[in-house]
Design an enzyme around this catalytic site. Structure first.
Site, PDB file in Angstrom:
ATOM      1  N   PHE A  11       0.835  -1.204   0.000  1.00  0.00           N
ATOM      2  CA  PHE A  11       0.000   0.000   0.000  1.00  0.00           C
ATOM      3  C   PHE A  11       0.872   1.258   0.000  1.00  0.00           C
ATOM      4  O   PHE A  11       1.766   1.390   0.851  1.00  0.00           O
ATOM      5  CB  PHE A  11      -0.880  -0.043   1.253  1.00  0.00           C
ATOM      6  CG  PHE A  11      -2.028   0.915   1.263  1.00  0.00           C
ATOM      7  CD1 PHE A  11      -3.098   0.764   0.386  1.00  0.00           C
ATOM      8  CD2 PHE A  11      -2.059   1.951   2.182  1.00  0.00           C
ATOM      9  CE1 PHE A  11      -4.177   1.633   0.426  1.00  0.00           C
ATOM     10  CE2 PHE A  11      -3.140   2.824   2.226  1.00  0.00           C
ATOM     11  CZ  PHE A  11      -4.199   2.669   1.347  1.00  0.00           C
TER      12      PHE A  11
ATOM     13  N   SER B 177       3.609  -6.776   1.950  1.00  0.00           N
ATOM     14  CA  SER B 177       2.475  -6.198   2.662  1.00  0.00           C
ATOM     15  C   SER B 177       1.155  -6.455   1.924  1.00  0.00           C
ATOM     16  O   SER B 177       0.780  -7.602   1.757  1.00  0.00           O
ATOM     17  CB  SER B 177       2.734  -4.715   2.920  1.00  0.00           C
ATOM     18  OG  SER B 177       1.861  -4.258   3.911  1.00  0.00           O
ATOM     19  N   MET B 178       0.438  -5.420   1.455  1.00  0.00           N
ATOM     20  CA  MET B 178      -0.774  -5.715   0.682  1.00  0.00           C
ATOM     21  C   MET B 178      -0.426  -6.494  -0.580  1.00  0.00           C
ATOM     22  O   MET B 178      -1.263  -7.237  -1.101  1.00  0.00           O
ATOM     23  CB  MET B 178      -1.523  -4.434   0.329  1.00  0.00           C
ATOM     24  CG  MET B 178      -2.259  -3.834   1.515  1.00  0.00           C
ATOM     25  SD  MET B 178      -3.583  -2.780   0.955  1.00  0.00           S
ATOM     26  CE  MET B 178      -3.959  -1.910   2.500  1.00  0.00           C
TER      27      MET B 178
ATOM     28  N   TRP C 242      -0.154  -8.501   4.480  1.00  0.00           N
ATOM     29  CA  TRP C 242      -1.317  -7.838   5.093  1.00  0.00           C
ATOM     30  C   TRP C 242      -2.530  -8.198   4.256  1.00  0.00           C
ATOM     31  O   TRP C 242      -2.505  -8.092   3.038  1.00  0.00           O
ATOM     32  CB  TRP C 242      -1.128  -6.328   5.086  1.00  0.00           C
ATOM     33  CG  TRP C 242      -2.187  -5.532   5.805  1.00  0.00           C
ATOM     34  CD1 TRP C 242      -2.094  -4.998   7.060  1.00  0.00           C
ATOM     35  CD2 TRP C 242      -3.497  -5.155   5.316  1.00  0.00           C
ATOM     36  NE1 TRP C 242      -3.255  -4.312   7.387  1.00  0.00           N
ATOM     37  CE2 TRP C 242      -4.138  -4.403   6.325  1.00  0.00           C
ATOM     38  CE3 TRP C 242      -4.186  -5.392   4.116  1.00  0.00           C
ATOM     39  CZ2 TRP C 242      -5.421  -3.876   6.187  1.00  0.00           C
ATOM     40  CZ3 TRP C 242      -5.469  -4.877   3.982  1.00  0.00           C
ATOM     41  CH2 TRP C 242      -6.074  -4.120   5.007  1.00  0.00           C
TER      42      TRP C 242
ATOM     43  N   ASP D  43       6.845  -5.838  13.485  1.00  0.00           N
ATOM     44  CA  ASP D  43       6.051  -5.195  12.434  1.00  0.00           C
ATOM     45  C   ASP D  43       4.798  -4.622  13.079  1.00  0.00           C
ATOM     46  O   ASP D  43       3.910  -5.360  13.496  1.00  0.00           O
ATOM     47  CB  ASP D  43       5.702  -6.232  11.358  1.00  0.00           C
ATOM     48  CG  ASP D  43       5.012  -5.628  10.144  1.00  0.00           C
ATOM     49  OD1 ASP D  43       4.411  -4.544  10.265  1.00  0.00           O
ATOM     50  OD2 ASP D  43       5.068  -6.273   9.078  1.00  0.00           O
TER      51      ASP D  43
ATOM     52  N   HIS E  24       8.308  -3.784   9.535  1.00  0.00           N
ATOM     53  CA  HIS E  24       7.513  -3.915   8.305  1.00  0.00           C
ATOM     54  C   HIS E  24       8.364  -3.723   7.052  1.00  0.00           C
ATOM     55  O   HIS E  24       8.001  -4.215   5.989  1.00  0.00           O
ATOM     56  CB  HIS E  24       6.367  -2.893   8.337  1.00  0.00           C
ATOM     57  CG  HIS E  24       5.340  -3.103   7.266  1.00  0.00           C
ATOM     58  ND1 HIS E  24       4.644  -4.297   7.138  1.00  0.00           N
ATOM     59  CD2 HIS E  24       4.881  -2.292   6.269  1.00  0.00           C
ATOM     60  CE1 HIS E  24       3.796  -4.199   6.114  1.00  0.00           C
ATOM     61  NE2 HIS E  24       3.925  -2.994   5.570  1.00  0.00           N
TER      62      HIS E  24
HETATM   63  O1  9J3 Z   1       0.665  -2.727   2.232  1.00  0.00           O
HETATM   64  C1  9J3 Z   1       0.879  -2.361   3.400  1.00  0.00           C
HETATM   65  O2  9J3 Z   1       1.957  -1.819   3.757  1.00  0.00           O
HETATM   66  C2  9J3 Z   1      -0.266  -2.499   4.379  1.00  0.00           C
HETATM   67  C3  9J3 Z   1      -0.329  -1.300   5.203  1.00  0.00           C
HETATM   68  C4  9J3 Z   1      -1.619  -1.081   5.910  1.00  0.00           C
HETATM   69  O3  9J3 Z   1      -1.720  -1.297   7.081  1.00  0.00           O
HETATM   70  O4  9J3 Z   1      -2.657  -0.593   5.217  1.00  0.00           O
HETATM   71  C5  9J3 Z   1      -3.805  -0.284   5.968  1.00  0.00           C
HETATM   72  C6  9J3 Z   1      -4.787   0.431   5.116  1.00  0.00           C
END
Ligand code: 9J3
Length: 256
Positions: free
Chosen positions: A65, A133-134, A158, A179, A211
């Site tokens: 994200f 992450s995402m 995530w 993280d 993270h």
């Molecule tokens: O892709 C990410 O780093 C997830 C970060 C996150 O907590 O997004 C919440 C909207």
């Protein structure tokens, strides 16, 4: 003559070599400009120069994200130099949630193997996905959607849900103990718990990592990611020794 299993390439690996920022293959790169209607945005292909040893497995990697391609760029030259064709991506939108990222990964590996300028270097039957992450959530969703993938590597993943019990693709989840954006207790650990009843599902939980540890070269992340891709994309069992028996911080049902 020593014959190795699967699609083994490169010299006999060592504890040192699997975690090296640059592996034994010289690499080139190609910028992939945006093109409408292709299912993914733009990115960079990193690939081994060598055309003397047949085709390579291929991996698409997508960031998280609000991140650009640069968040995961280090994996391009590192994984390519270990013997994979790699496409690092910029997402269609930096605000995309994991679901659209999964489709972008799947479109990217399909294009890489079947339409890209390096398609002749890629074995279309040996494709893998990874992401941060995402993008790691998208990696798991992609594995769920396409069981023909040979491997998946979600980095500090995530997602809105963590039950991936339908996934059969060999998946190496990398989680970080510090993280606070995608806490492992909420994401990586329950994701792995939903996978671990099956063989060939791994969980590397990094201590003293946050993270963003997986957004730059790290020897441990490289050693496990390279070993995972070699074992499952290349079926190269010379790399099993770096996965089993498991070391502290790593979970996997052995032997593999
Ligand atoms: O892709 C990410 O780093 C997830 C970060 C996150 O907590 O997004 C919440 C909207």
């Amino acid at each position: 003559v020593v014959a190795f299993a699967g699609h083994a390439k490169g010299p006999a690996p060592t504890e040192q070599s699997v975690g090296a920022q640059r592996g034994p293959f010289a690499t080139d790169k190609l910028v992939v400009p945006a093109q409408a209607g292709r299912g993914f945005n733009k990115g960079t292909i990193y690939y081994p120069d060598d055309t003397s040893q047949g085709t390579f497995g291929a991996v698409a990697v997508i960031p998280g994200f609000l991140e650009g391609e640069s968040a995961i760029s280090w994996l391009g030259p590192t994984l390519a130099s270990h013997g994979f064709v790699v496409l690092t991506l910029a997402p269609n939108a930096t605000t995309d949630y994991p679901e659209p990222r999964s489709d972008q990964l799947l479109a990217a590996v399909d294009w890489l193997a079947n339409q890209s300028p390096v398609k002749d270097r890629v074995d279309p039957a040996r494709l893998a996905v990874a992401g941060h992450s995402m993008g790691g959530g998208g990696t798991l969703i992609a594995a769920s959607k396409n069981p023909a993938l040979k491997a998946a590597v979600p980095l500090a993943p995530w997602n809105l849900y963590s039950d991936f019990s339908d996934v059969t693709v060999p998946t190496l989840i990398v989680g970080a103990g510090r993280d606070f954006i995608a806490p492992a207790v909420m994401h990586a650990t329950p994701m792995y718990n939903s996978l671990k009843a099956k063989q060939d599902q791994g969980y590397l939980k990094l201590k003293n990592a946050d993270h963003f540890t997986t957004n730059r070269y790290d020897a441990t992340v490289t050693a496990y990611t390279v070993s995972w891709l070699k074992r499952y994309v290349d079926e190269d069992t010379r790399y099993s020794q770096f996965l089993c028996p498991v070391k502290s911080g790593f979970q996997l049902t052995c032997p593999v």
